[in-house]
Design a protein around this motif. Structure first.
Motif, mmCIF file in Angstrom:
data_model
loop_
_atom_site.group_PDB
_atom_site.id
_atom_site.type_symbol
_atom_site.label_atom_id
_atom_site.label_comp_id
_atom_site.label_asym_id
_atom_site.label_seq_id
_atom_site.Cartn_x
_atom_site.Cartn_y
_atom_site.Cartn_z
ATOM 1 N N THR A 60 30.513 -7.110 16.449
ATOM 2 C CA THR A 60 30.448 -5.736 15.979
ATOM 3 C C THR A 60 29.956 -5.777 14.546
ATOM 4 O OG1 THR A 60 32.236 -5.035 17.419
ATOM 5 C CG2 THR A 60 31.796 -3.647 15.521
ATOM 6 N N LYS A 61 28.880 -5.028 14.281
ATOM 7 C CA LYS A 61 28.295 -4.996 12.950
ATOM 8 C C LYS A 61 28.537 -3.634 12.323
ATOM 9 C CE LYS A 61 25.285 -6.355 15.534
ATOM 10 N NZ LYS A 61 25.613 -6.777 16.907
ATOM 11 N N MET A 62 28.991 -3.621 11.050
ATOM 12 C CA MET A 62 29.306 -2.375 10.359
ATOM 13 C C MET A 62 28.657 -2.365 8.983
ATOM 14 S SD MET A 62 33.318 -2.476 11.387
ATOM 15 C CE MET A 62 33.351 -4.261 11.266
ATOM 16 N N GLY A 63 28.170 -1.208 8.590
ATOM 17 C CA GLY A 63 27.551 -1.082 7.276
ATOM 18 C C GLY A 63 27.154 0.358 7.005
ATOM 19 N N TYR A 64 26.219 0.537 6.082
ATOM 20 C CA TYR A 64 25.771 1.872 5.687
ATOM 21 C C TYR A 64 24.304 2.037 6.019
ATOM 22 C CZ TYR A 64 30.139 2.053 3.153
ATOM 23 O OH TYR A 64 31.471 2.041 2.834
ATOM 24 N N ALA A 65 23.931 3.257 6.423
ATOM 25 C CA ALA A 65 22.540 3.569 6.730
ATOM 26 C C ALA A 65 21.682 3.306 5.493
ATOM 27 C CB ALA A 65 22.407 5.022 7.163
ATOM 28 N N GLY A 66 20.544 2.707 5.705
ATOM 29 C CA GLY A 66 19.637 2.407 4.599
ATOM 30 C C GLY A 66 19.758 0.986 4.074
ATOM 31 N N ASN A 67 20.853 0.295 4.352
ATOM 32 C CA ASN A 67 21.002 -1.100 3.932
ATOM 33 C C ASN A 67 20.187 -2.001 4.851
ATOM 34 O OD1 ASN A 67 22.763 -0.163 2.038
ATOM 35 N ND2 ASN A 67 24.536 -1.288 2.770
ATOM 36 N N ALA A 68 19.700 -3.097 4.316
ATOM 37 C CA ALA A 68 18.879 -4.023 5.094
ATOM 38 C C ALA A 68 19.693 -4.806 6.122
ATOM 39 C CB ALA A 68 18.164 -4.992 4.155
#
Length: 76
Positions: free
Chosen positions: A15-23
Motif C-alpha cells: 500500500t502506497k500513501m502520499g500527496y498528489a503532485g509528489n514524484a
C-alpha cells in the motif's frame, strides 16, 4: 492556501500513501493484516467473528507478528 490531496494506492503487495503532485509515495507498507493466531483459537477472520479491538497488526507489524494468521486483503 489549499492543501494537497492525499493519494492511497491499495496494491496487492504494498500500500502506497502520499500527496498528489509528489514524484513518489511518502509511505510504503506491505498490504497484509495479521490476526489472532492458533493460541487464540485459530484465524478470527475465517471464523466469521469480529476482530477484537487491537487484536490485529497491519503492514510491517503484520509481517513480523509471528504465531498469527496473515491475510492479504487485496486479491488480484
Amino acid at each position: 492556501m489549499q492543501r494537497p490531496s492525499v493519494v492511497i494506492d491499495n496494491g496487492t503487495g504494498y500500500t502506497k500513501m502520499g500527496y498528489a503532485g509528489n514524484a513518489e509515495p511518502s509511505y510504503i507498507v506491505p498490504t497484509v493484516i495479521a490476526v489472532g493466531g492458533e493460541e487464540k483459537g485459530g484465524n478470527t477472520m475465517t471464523q466469521k467473528s469480529k476482530i477484537n479491538d487491537l487484536d490485529f497488526f497491519i503492514g510491517d507489524e503484520g509481517v513480523h507478528a509471528y504465531a498469527r494468521a496473515m491475510q492479504t486483503p487485496v486479491l488480484t
